[in-house]
Design an enzyme around this catalytic site. Structure first.
Site, mmCIF file in Angstrom:
data_model
loop_
_atom_site.group_PDB
_atom_site.id
_atom_site.type_symbol
_atom_site.label_atom_id
_atom_site.label_comp_id
_atom_site.label_asym_id
_atom_site.label_seq_id
_atom_site.Cartn_x
_atom_site.Cartn_y
_atom_site.Cartn_z
ATOM 1 N N TYR A 276 18.446 -2.879 58.563
ATOM 2 C CA TYR A 276 18.737 -1.414 59.316
ATOM 3 C C TYR A 276 19.490 -0.657 58.954
ATOM 4 C CZ TYR A 276 19.264 0.640 63.983
ATOM 5 O OH TYR A 276 19.390 1.730 65.002
ATOM 6 N N LYS B 29 18.893 3.212 58.014
ATOM 7 C CA LYS B 29 19.787 4.205 58.480
ATOM 8 C C LYS B 29 20.379 5.279 57.571
ATOM 9 C CE LYS B 29 17.690 3.675 62.555
ATOM 10 N NZ LYS B 29 16.985 4.728 63.302
HETATM 11 N N1 LIG Z 1 20.007 1.933 71.305
HETATM 12 C C1 LIG Z 1 20.971 2.039 70.439
HETATM 13 O O1 LIG Z 1 22.297 1.872 70.959
HETATM 14 C C2 LIG Z 1 20.961 2.831 69.306
HETATM 15 C C3 LIG Z 1 22.215 3.020 68.609
HETATM 16 C C4 LIG Z 1 21.917 3.639 67.243
HETATM 17 C C5 LIG Z 1 20.846 4.162 66.828
HETATM 18 N N2 LIG Z 1 19.660 3.930 67.539
HETATM 19 C C6 LIG Z 1 18.079 4.358 67.124
HETATM 20 O O2 LIG Z 1 17.845 5.313 68.355
HETATM 21 C C7 LIG Z 1 16.280 5.160 68.172
HETATM 22 C C8 LIG Z 1 15.884 4.884 69.557
HETATM 23 O O3 LIG Z 1 16.386 3.799 69.941
HETATM 24 P P1 LIG Z 1 16.103 3.210 71.341
HETATM 25 O O4 LIG Z 1 17.211 2.012 71.578
HETATM 26 O O5 LIG Z 1 15.784 4.079 72.321
HETATM 27 O O6 LIG Z 1 14.808 2.159 71.227
HETATM 28 P P2 LIG Z 1 14.002 1.400 72.004
HETATM 29 O O7 LIG Z 1 14.327 1.568 73.702
HETATM 30 O O8 LIG Z 1 13.725 0.143 71.344
HETATM 31 O O9 LIG Z 1 12.460 2.479 72.104
HETATM 32 C C9 LIG Z 1 11.862 2.493 70.784
HETATM 33 C C10 LIG Z 1 10.758 3.495 70.886
HETATM 34 O O10 LIG Z 1 10.295 3.621 69.478
HETATM 35 C C11 LIG Z 1 8.959 3.296 69.480
HETATM 36 N N3 LIG Z 1 8.585 2.711 68.236
HETATM 37 C C12 LIG Z 1 9.134 1.737 67.567
HETATM 38 N N4 LIG Z 1 8.415 1.479 66.423
HETATM 39 C C13 LIG Z 1 7.424 2.434 66.132
HETATM 40 C C14 LIG Z 1 6.614 2.730 65.373
HETATM 41 N N5 LIG Z 1 6.298 1.996 64.119
HETATM 42 N N6 LIG Z 1 5.760 3.761 65.334
HETATM 43 C C15 LIG Z 1 5.776 4.643 66.601
HETATM 44 N N7 LIG Z 1 6.805 4.204 67.495
HETATM 45 C C16 LIG Z 1 7.352 3.424 67.378
HETATM 46 C C17 LIG Z 1 8.676 2.436 70.525
HETATM 47 O O11 LIG Z 1 7.233 2.458 71.016
HETATM 48 P P3 LIG Z 1 6.792 1.218 71.942
HETATM 49 O O12 LIG Z 1 7.304 1.418 73.346
HETATM 50 O O13 LIG Z 1 5.637 1.382 71.967
HETATM 51 O O14 LIG Z 1 7.151 -0.116 71.469
HETATM 52 C C18 LIG Z 1 9.497 3.168 71.562
HETATM 53 O O15 LIG Z 1 8.876 4.089 72.207
HETATM 54 C C19 LIG Z 1 15.971 4.320 67.113
HETATM 55 O O16 LIG Z 1 15.758 4.676 65.761
HETATM 56 C C20 LIG Z 1 17.300 3.435 67.101
HETATM 57 O O17 LIG Z 1 17.378 2.771 65.673
HETATM 58 C C21 LIG Z 1 19.475 3.300 68.927
#
Ligand SMILES: NC(=O)c1ccc[n+]([C@@H]2O[C@H](COP(=O)([O-])OP(=O)(O)OC[C@H]3O[C@@H](n4cnc5c(N)ncnc54)[C@H](OP(=O)(O)O)[C@@H]3O)[C@@H](O)[C@H]2O)c1
Length: 241
Positions: free
Chosen positions: A147, A151
């Site tokens: 990851y 990133k």
């Molecule tokens: N949450 C955090 O604290 C955090 C911190 C730093 C960075 N981020 C980054 O922010 C972004 C969003 O994170 P989140 O926490 O909101 O994630 P999340 O709640 O797990 O939601 C992920 C979303 O991405 C979709 N997805 C996953 N793999 C995919 C693929 N191969 N093709 C198309 N869509 C895909 C999922 O679709 P499905 O619903 O169909 O699975 C869902 O809509 C990510 O890039 C993550 O790395 C998050």
């Protein structure tokens, strides 16, 4: 009519907050997702935002998906590369599958999606690409070699492409969230969250998805036309670059 915005992973978590913020600002919005039909349909019914299913790690699937979005709501003017996954493991236990899945979605997904909208943006002399990276791409994180590599790669991609897009009215920027209260983070055991993660965040709490959506909204706006190749860190003071 408002601009067209496509948000990958736009049906849950941070992506859902971004999709909703765009809709509230008058954009025509498409939210992509990978496989969770139940959540996506509920999101569509609740928000009226059209959802489109494909895997961002698959170039051909992205090509078909972007064509469907453009036929439905018009050429993509704002692309938010938000879709992301984790497959955490200490490196000595990390499998090639865990490495490849994370690189495929979190890094190759940016190539696939951006490549498919780039020529149109160049032709129209306008575009906004916003890549959702992570604090763990900036500082590295134990158990996340895959990851963190993906990133960090997103940030190099952002800076290189910003230079190519600048003369064509396309800005390319990144947002690095810290720990945000989405399902991805809520999946971390509560004891680890309360005893190890939250104490490291100077503001003393997880971030909200809407706080990231506001950064993205700004970068997508005309007001941000002089900002390109930059990274906004939104992490509650946990890490300074
Ligand atoms: N949450 C955090 O604290 C955090 C911190 C730093 C960075 N981020 C980054 O922010 C972004 C969003 O994170 P989140 O926490 O909101 O994630 P999340 O709640 O797990 O939601 C992920 C979303 O991405 C979709 N997805 C996953 N793999 C995919 C693929 N191969 N093709 C198309 N869509 C895909 C999922 O679709 P499905 O619903 O169909 O699975 C869902 O809509 C990510 O890039 C993550 O790395 C998050």
């Amino acid at each position: 009519m408002g601009r067209v915005a496509l948000v990958t992973g736009g049906t849950r978590g941070i992506g859902a907050a971004i999709s909703i913020a765009f809709k509230q600002q008058g954009y025509r919005v498409a939210a992509n997702y990978a496989g969770n039909d139940e959540k996506a349909k509920a999101f569509e019914a609740e928000t009226g935002i059209a959802v489109f299913k494909w895997d961002v790690s698959d170039y051909q699937a992205c090509a078909a998906g972007v064509a469907n979005v453009e036929a439905a709501i018009g050429p993509v003017e704002v692309l938010v590369n938000n879709a992301g996954i984790t497959r955490d493991a200490m490196f000595h236990k990390m499998t090639p599958e865990q490495w490849n899945e994370v690189i495929g979605t979190n890094l190759t997904g940016l190539f696939n999606m951006t490549h498919l909208v780039w020529t149109g943006m160049r032709d129209r002399n306008f575009g906004r690409i916003i890549n959702i990276s992570s604090i763990n791409g900036q500082k590295g994180q134990m158990g996340q070699a895959n990851y963190s590599a993906a990133k960090a790669g997103d940030l190099g991609f952002t800076k290189a492409l910003a230079q190519e897009g600048a003369a064509k009215g396309i800005t390319v920027n990144a947002v690095c969230p810290g720990y945000i209260g989405t399902e991805m983070v809520r999946a971390i055991p509560e004891k680890v969250l309360n005893e190890r993660i939250i104490p490291q965040i100077p503001v003393g709490r997880l971030g909200e998805p809407e706080e990231i959506a506001r950064c993205v909204s700004f970068l997508a706006s005309d007001d941000a036309g002089f900002i390109t190749g930059s990274t906004i860190s939104a992490n509650g003071g946990q890490f300074f670059v």
